[in-house]
Design a protein around this motif. Structure first.
Motif, PDB file in Angstrom:
ATOM      1  N   VAL A  73       0.668   0.405   0.765  1.00 20.30           N
ATOM      2  CA  VAL A  73      -0.230  -0.106   1.800  1.00 20.30           C
ATOM      3  C   VAL A  73      -0.272   0.887   2.963  1.00 20.30           C
ATOM      4  O   VAL A  73       0.465   1.881   2.970  1.00 20.30           O
ATOM      5  N   GLU A  74      -1.121   0.588   3.940  1.00 18.36           N
ATOM      6  CA  GLU A  74      -1.303   1.543   5.031  1.00 18.36           C
ATOM      7  C   GLU A  74      -0.605   1.099   6.315  1.00 18.36           C
ATOM      8  O   GLU A  74       0.072   0.075   6.359  1.00 18.36           O
ATOM      9  N   ASP A  75      -0.814   1.894   7.359  1.00 20.99           N
ATOM     10  CA  ASP A  75      -0.140   1.699   8.641  1.00 20.99           C
ATOM     11  C   ASP A  75      -0.217   0.279   9.180  1.00 20.99           C
ATOM     12  O   ASP A  75      -1.259  -0.364   9.140  1.00 20.99           O
ATOM     13  N   ASN A  76       0.939  -0.174   9.685  1.00 22.71           N
ATOM     14  CA  ASN A  76       1.033  -1.436  10.416  1.00 22.71           C
ATOM     15  C   ASN A  76       0.745  -2.645   9.540  1.00 22.71           C
ATOM     16  O   ASN A  76       0.218  -3.656  10.014  1.00 22.71           O
ATOM     17  N   PHE A  77       1.096  -2.555   8.275  1.00 20.97           N
ATOM     18  CA  PHE A  77       0.908  -3.668   7.351  1.00 20.97           C
ATOM     19  C   PHE A  77       1.770  -4.855   7.807  1.00 20.97           C
ATOM     20  O   PHE A  77       2.944  -4.712   8.121  1.00 20.97           O
ATOM     21  N   GLY A  78       1.165  -6.048   7.816  1.00 17.50           N
ATOM     22  CA  GLY A  78       1.910  -7.242   8.207  1.00 17.50           C
ATOM     23  C   GLY A  78       1.952  -7.484   9.701  1.00 17.50           C
ATOM     24  O   GLY A  78       2.798  -8.242  10.173  1.00 17.50           O
TER      25      GLY A  78
END
Length: 204
Positions: A73-78
Motif C-alpha cells: 500500500v502507499e503512504d499514510n495507509f490507515g
C-alpha cells in the motif's frame, strides 16, 4: 490472535495515498457482528462501481488476488479515525502483512495488537516493488518475523524488519495483551494469596 512467524505469498498492490480507515471499512459496518467476519466489508465502497457491483479493475477483485496474504500500500495507509474494525477487515480477509513507507500511527498499533504485521520500507523501495509486481504479478515476498527480515523478489533484496520487541514477541506467540496476561495466572493467584495472608482484612 493467530501466531505469525513467517509468511511467503504473492502480493497485491492497492494504490492510493492517505487511504483512511473509512475507505478500508466504511463506518456503517462497524456495528456488524465480528463473529460473522468483517472480510466482506474490506474496501467495500472503493472496490465497487456506482451500481454496487464489484469493479473488476480493483486490485483485490482480479483473478487470484484472494490468494495473496500480503498487500503493498502507499503512504499514510490507515490514517483517519482510530477504528480497529479496519484491521479486523484485513485480518478476516486473510491478510497477514502490509508493506508501506508510512502507516497511520493508531492503525499501526492496532495492527500489532491483532497479529497483522505492518512492514515499513523506504518509499523508493516500495515504488520499485510496485513496478516489479506490475511486470511479475506472481512474484512472492517473504515476511520473516522470526528472522527479522523481508525478502523481496528479483534483485530487490533482503531488508530488516524491525518492530517493537514486546509487540514482536506477542505476535510470534500469537498472544494479544489479555491472552498474555492469562499466561501468568499462576503468579497472579500466588500474589493475591500472599497479599491476603499478609493483610487478612483484604479478604473480608
Amino acid at each position: 490472535m493467530k501466531a505469525f512467524t513467517r509468511e511467503t505469498s504473492t502480493v497485491v498492490f492497492v494504490p492510493g495515498m492517505n487511504c483512511d480507515t473509512d475507505q478500508i471499512i466504511p463506518a456503517r459496518f462497524i456495528k456488524a457482528d465480528r463473529a460473522e467476519g468483517y472480510d466482506k466489508f474490506l474496501f467495500h465502497d472503493i472496490r465497487r462501481d456506482a451500481a454496487g457491483a464489484l469493479d473488476p479493475d480493483f486490485p483485490l477483485n482480479r483473478p487470484g488476488a484472494d490468494k495473496a496474504r500480503i498487500l503493498l500500500v502507499e503512504d499514510n495507509f490507515g490514517c483517519g479515525s482510530s477504528r480497529e474494525g479496519a484491521v479486523y477487515a484485513l485480518v478476516d480477509a486473510g491478510i497477514r502483512a502490509l508493506i508501506a513507507p508510512v502507516f497511520g500511527d493508531i492503525f499501526f498499533n492496532n495492527a500489532l495488537k491483532n497479529g497483522l504485521v505492518p512492514v515499513r520500507l523506504p518509499r523508493p523501495l516500495c515504488e520499485a516493488l510496485a513496478a516489479h509486481l506490475a511486470d511479475h504479478p506472481r512474484a512472492e515476498v517473504t515476511v520473516d518475523l522470526a528472522a527479522g527480515q523481508v525478502v523481496l523478489p528479483g534483485a530487490l533484496g533482503s531488508h530488516p524488519l524491525v518492530l517493537d520487541a514486546f509487540a514482536r514477541d506477542c505476535i510470534l506467540r500469537g498472544l494479544d495483551e489479555i491472552e498474555l496476561t492469562l499466561t501468568h495466572m499462576d503468579e497472579i493467584r500466588a500474589f493475591e494469596a500472599a497479599r491476603i495472608a499478609a493483610n487478612p482484612w483484604l479478604g473480608r
